[in-house]
Write an enzyme that holds these catalytic residues in place. Structure first.
Site, PDB file in Angstrom:
ATOM      1  N   CYS A  38       0.831  -1.203   0.000  1.00  8.07           N
ATOM      2  CA  CYS A  38       0.000   0.000   0.000  1.00  8.07           C
ATOM      3  C   CYS A  38       0.869   1.259   0.000  1.00  8.07           C
ATOM      4  O   CYS A  38       1.396   1.655   1.039  1.00  8.07           O
ATOM      5  CB  CYS A  38      -0.915  -0.034   1.226  1.00  8.07           C
ATOM      6  SG  CYS A  38      -1.943   1.422   1.409  1.00  8.07           S
TER       7      CYS A  38
ATOM      8  N   CYS B  92      -0.423   4.108   2.115  1.00  8.81           N
ATOM      9  CA  CYS B  92      -0.184   3.910   3.548  1.00  8.81           C
ATOM     10  C   CYS B  92       1.274   4.168   3.909  1.00  8.81           C
ATOM     11  O   CYS B  92       1.568   4.818   4.912  1.00  8.81           O
ATOM     12  CB  CYS B  92      -0.511   2.472   3.944  1.00  8.81           C
ATOM     13  SG  CYS B  92      -2.105   1.889   3.377  1.00  8.81           S
ATOM     14  N   ASP B  93       2.187   3.652   3.122  1.00  6.73           N
ATOM     15  CA  ASP B  93       3.592   3.593   3.555  1.00  6.73           C
ATOM     16  C   ASP B  93       4.548   4.443   2.731  1.00  6.73           C
ATOM     17  O   ASP B  93       5.734   4.523   3.071  1.00  6.73           O
ATOM     18  CB  ASP B  93       4.063   2.127   3.536  1.00  6.73           C
ATOM     19  CG  ASP B  93       3.280   1.278   4.529  1.00  6.73           C
ATOM     20  OD1 ASP B  93       2.850   1.825   5.560  1.00  6.73           O
ATOM     21  OD2 ASP B  93       3.077   0.083   4.270  1.00  6.73           O
TER      22      ASP B  93
HETATM   23  C1  LIG Z   1       0.905  -3.782   5.186  1.00  6.94           C
HETATM   24  C2  LIG Z   1      -0.324  -2.914   5.252  1.00  6.94           C
HETATM   25  C3  LIG Z   1      -0.196  -1.608   5.680  1.00  6.94           C
HETATM   26  C4  LIG Z   1      -1.331  -0.810   5.778  1.00  6.94           C
HETATM   27  N1  LIG Z   1      -1.180   0.457   6.245  1.00  6.94           N
HETATM   28  C5  LIG Z   1      -2.266   1.242   6.363  1.00  6.94           C
HETATM   29  C6  LIG Z   1      -2.141   2.582   6.840  1.00  6.94           C
HETATM   30  O1  LIG Z   1      -1.038   3.052   7.134  1.00  6.94           O
HETATM   31  N2  LIG Z   1      -3.269   3.319   6.943  1.00  6.94           N
HETATM   32  C7  LIG Z   1      -4.502   2.831   6.594  1.00  6.94           C
HETATM   33  O2  LIG Z   1      -5.482   3.554   6.738  1.00  6.94           O
HETATM   34  N3  LIG Z   1      -4.643   1.584   6.124  1.00  6.94           N
HETATM   35  C8  LIG Z   1      -3.564   0.782   5.986  1.00  6.94           C
HETATM   36  N4  LIG Z   1      -3.692  -0.469   5.469  1.00  6.94           N
HETATM   37  C9  LIG Z   1      -5.008  -0.893   4.969  1.00  6.94           C
HETATM   38  C10 LIG Z   1      -5.939  -1.317   6.123  1.00  6.94           C
HETATM   39  O3  LIG Z   1      -5.271  -2.240   6.937  1.00  6.94           O
HETATM   40  C11 LIG Z   1      -7.211  -1.911   5.544  1.00  6.94           C
HETATM   41  O4  LIG Z   1      -7.818  -0.984   4.680  1.00  6.94           O
HETATM   42  C12 LIG Z   1      -8.194  -2.258   6.658  1.00  6.94           C
HETATM   43  O5  LIG Z   1      -7.602  -3.141   7.579  1.00  6.94           O
HETATM   44  C13 LIG Z   1      -9.456  -2.903   6.095  1.00  6.94           C
HETATM   45  O6  LIG Z   1     -10.264  -3.204   7.193  1.00  6.94           O
HETATM   46  P1  LIG Z   1     -11.444  -4.280   7.139  1.00  6.94           P
HETATM   47  O7  LIG Z   1     -12.029  -4.285   8.491  1.00  6.94           O
HETATM   48  O8  LIG Z   1     -12.306  -4.005   5.970  1.00  6.94           O
HETATM   49  O9  LIG Z   1     -10.760  -5.686   6.811  1.00  6.94           O
HETATM   50  P2  LIG Z   1      -9.493  -6.446   7.375  1.00  6.94           P
HETATM   51  O10 LIG Z   1      -8.607  -5.565   8.135  1.00  6.94           O
HETATM   52  O11 LIG Z   1      -8.956  -7.169   6.189  1.00  6.94           O
HETATM   53  O12 LIG Z   1     -10.129  -7.508   8.403  1.00  6.94           O
HETATM   54  C14 LIG Z   1     -10.867  -8.597   7.934  1.00  6.94           C
HETATM   55  C15 LIG Z   1     -11.328  -9.432   9.128  1.00  6.94           C
HETATM   56  O13 LIG Z   1     -12.257 -10.402   8.653  1.00  6.94           O
HETATM   57  C16 LIG Z   1     -11.986 -11.645   9.288  1.00  6.94           C
HETATM   58  N5  LIG Z   1     -12.540 -12.705   8.460  1.00  6.94           N
HETATM   59  C17 LIG Z   1     -12.325 -12.978   7.150  1.00  6.94           C
HETATM   60  N6  LIG Z   1     -13.020 -14.072   6.784  1.00  6.94           N
HETATM   61  C18 LIG Z   1     -13.699 -14.491   7.894  1.00  6.94           C
HETATM   62  C19 LIG Z   1     -14.584 -15.576   8.168  1.00  6.94           C
HETATM   63  N7  LIG Z   1     -14.920 -16.479   7.243  1.00  6.94           N
HETATM   64  N8  LIG Z   1     -15.078 -15.693   9.432  1.00  6.94           N
HETATM   65  C20 LIG Z   1     -14.772 -14.817  10.398  1.00  6.94           C
HETATM   66  N9  LIG Z   1     -13.931 -13.755  10.187  1.00  6.94           N
HETATM   67  C21 LIG Z   1     -13.402 -13.614   8.958  1.00  6.94           C
HETATM   68  C22 LIG Z   1     -10.471 -11.664   9.415  1.00  6.94           C
HETATM   69  O14 LIG Z   1     -10.070 -12.629  10.402  1.00  6.94           O
HETATM   70  C23 LIG Z   1     -10.217 -10.217   9.837  1.00  6.94           C
HETATM   71  O15 LIG Z   1     -10.380 -10.099  11.235  1.00  6.94           O
HETATM   72  C24 LIG Z   1      -2.590  -1.312   5.387  1.00  6.94           C
HETATM   73  C25 LIG Z   1      -2.720  -2.634   4.952  1.00  6.94           C
HETATM   74  C26 LIG Z   1      -1.594  -3.439   4.889  1.00  6.94           C
HETATM   75  C27 LIG Z   1      -1.746  -4.872   4.432  1.00  6.94           C
END
Ligand SMILES: Cc1cc2nc3c(=O)[nH]c(=O)nc-3n(C[C@H](O)[C@H](O)[C@H](O)COP(=O)(O)OP(=O)(O)OC[C@H]3O[C@@H](n4cnc5c(N)ncnc54)[C@H](O)[C@@H]3O)c2cc1C
Length: 306
Positions: free
Chosen positions: A131, A134-135
């Site tokens: 990302c 992000c970084d």
């Molecule tokens: C390396 C990296 C750096 C990042 N840095 C930043 C940053 O600096 N700033 C920023 O704003 N964003 C950053 N992001 C992006 C940010 O992390 C994501 O946009 C955000 O986490 C998305 O949130 P979410 O809740 O939609 O999903 P996710 O964070 O992907 O969480 C998904 C959840 O769903 C659960 N899940 C999936 N399938 C199932 C199932 N079948 N049953 C039960 N649970 C399930 C998983 O266990 C997890 O807990 C970064 C991402 C990465 C990978």
């Protein structure tokens, strides 16, 4: 019967839990395999409002969990293995339980495609990123590698030239998949160099300095060389976690859940928030925002007796 079941425990899921719990709906959160979601994979978050000094990704999502838990949601460390949508009550099945619920909020996020090479996991979140938004700011006046050949790789590469003085785009072929306009912009940019017909074999570095470069292989000549770099961005696409929902609600051509502006999916009583329905922004703050909206809409749906 539950009022609200939330699948996923990243920023979208915990924000949905906070709002649903404060609306007195006693939500149930299923955590799945990645407690904290994608934020748990990264070290520094500098762009989440309210934390001017920045903080670790795991700390941020832990704070979201603690804040939601103040209002009493039930958090279960179970993975949903099947869902069954019905006009009467939706069902969520895990290895140990079957939950019936009036509303369901899907916050299962996405995963970025990985290279599966040595050193990638070791430095993920510590020099290896998926990302640039992000970084990127961590690489001011540094050198970075971007891996990929589509629009997102070129977009990330061009964005990174705002910070890095040298961006190498490493692509496995000698033709890009990206649109003509993006190709033109990238090729005109004096900070970008293309490395053609080349794949990453290993991410190099050490614990003290982080990433120092990558060992790469030219697929035409078979020659291996080392490219120096301070960071490596993988831009070969994302996979939304929607396997469970295929054929049960509307997904777009890339597999993301289709939602309307109020986070409703194509199935009444089923809402979605976060990266599972967003291939554009993919940020913690947008995930939290859509998680909040999904919970507020679920609450209205229950209040109307739908
Ligand atoms: C390396 C990296 C750096 C990042 N840095 C930043 C940053 O600096 N700033 C920023 O704003 N964003 C950053 N992001 C992006 C940010 O992390 C994501 O946009 C955000 O986490 C998305 O949130 P979410 O809740 O939609 O999903 P996710 O964070 O992907 O969480 C998904 C959840 O769903 C659960 N899940 C999936 N399938 C199932 C199932 N079948 N049953 C039960 N649970 C399930 C998983 O266990 C997890 O807990 C970064 C991402 C990465 C990978």
């Amino acid at each position: 019967m539950e009022q609200v079941v939330i699948i996923g425990a990243g920023p979208a899921g915990y924000t949905a839990a906070l709002y649903a719990a404060r609306a007195n709906l006693s939500p149930l959160v299923l955590v799945g395999r990645v407690p904290g979601g994608q934020l748990s994979l990264t070290s520094d978050i500098e762009n989440f409002p309210g934390f001017p000094e920045g903080l670790g990704g795991m700390e941020l999502v832990d704070r979201m969990k603690v804040q939601a838990e103040r209002f009493g949601p039930v958090v279960r460390y179970e993975e949903a293995t099947a869902v069954d949508f019905s006009p009467v009550a939706h069902r969520v099945i895990t290895d140990t339980e079957v939950y019936t619920t009036r509303t369901l909020i899907l916050c299962t996020g996405s995963t970025s495609r990985r290279l599966n090479v040595a050193g990638e996991d070791r430095f993920f979140g510590h020099g290896v990123s998926t990302c640039a938004t992000c970084d990127g700011a961590f690489y001011r006046d540094r050198r970075v590698i971007v891996v990929g050949g589509g629009d997102s790789a070129l977009e990330e590469g061009i964005f990174l030239t705002r910070f890095a003085h040298h961006v190498r785009i490493v692509h496995r072929r000698d033709v890009l998949r990206a649109s003509r306009i993006m190709q033109h912009r990238a090729m005109e940019n004096p900070r970008i160099e293309f490395v053609w017909n080349t794949v990453i074999e290993e991410v190099l570095g050490d614990e003290r300095t982080g990433v120092t470069g990558a060992r790469v292989k030219n697929l035409v000549t078979g020659t291996e060389t080392v490219l120096d770099a301070d960071g490596l961005f993988i831009a070969i696409g994302h996979i939304p976690s929607t396997e469970l929902f295929k054929g049960k609600l509307a997904l777009d051509e890339q597999g993301y859940i289709v939602t309307d502006r109020r986070q409703h999916t194509s199935v009444p009583g089923v809402f979605a928030g976060g990266d599972v329905q967003d291939h554009v922004f993919r940020q913690a703050i947008t995930a939290a925002g859509t998680g909040c909206a999904a919970a507020m809409e679920a609450e209205k749906c229950i209040a109307r007796g739908e």
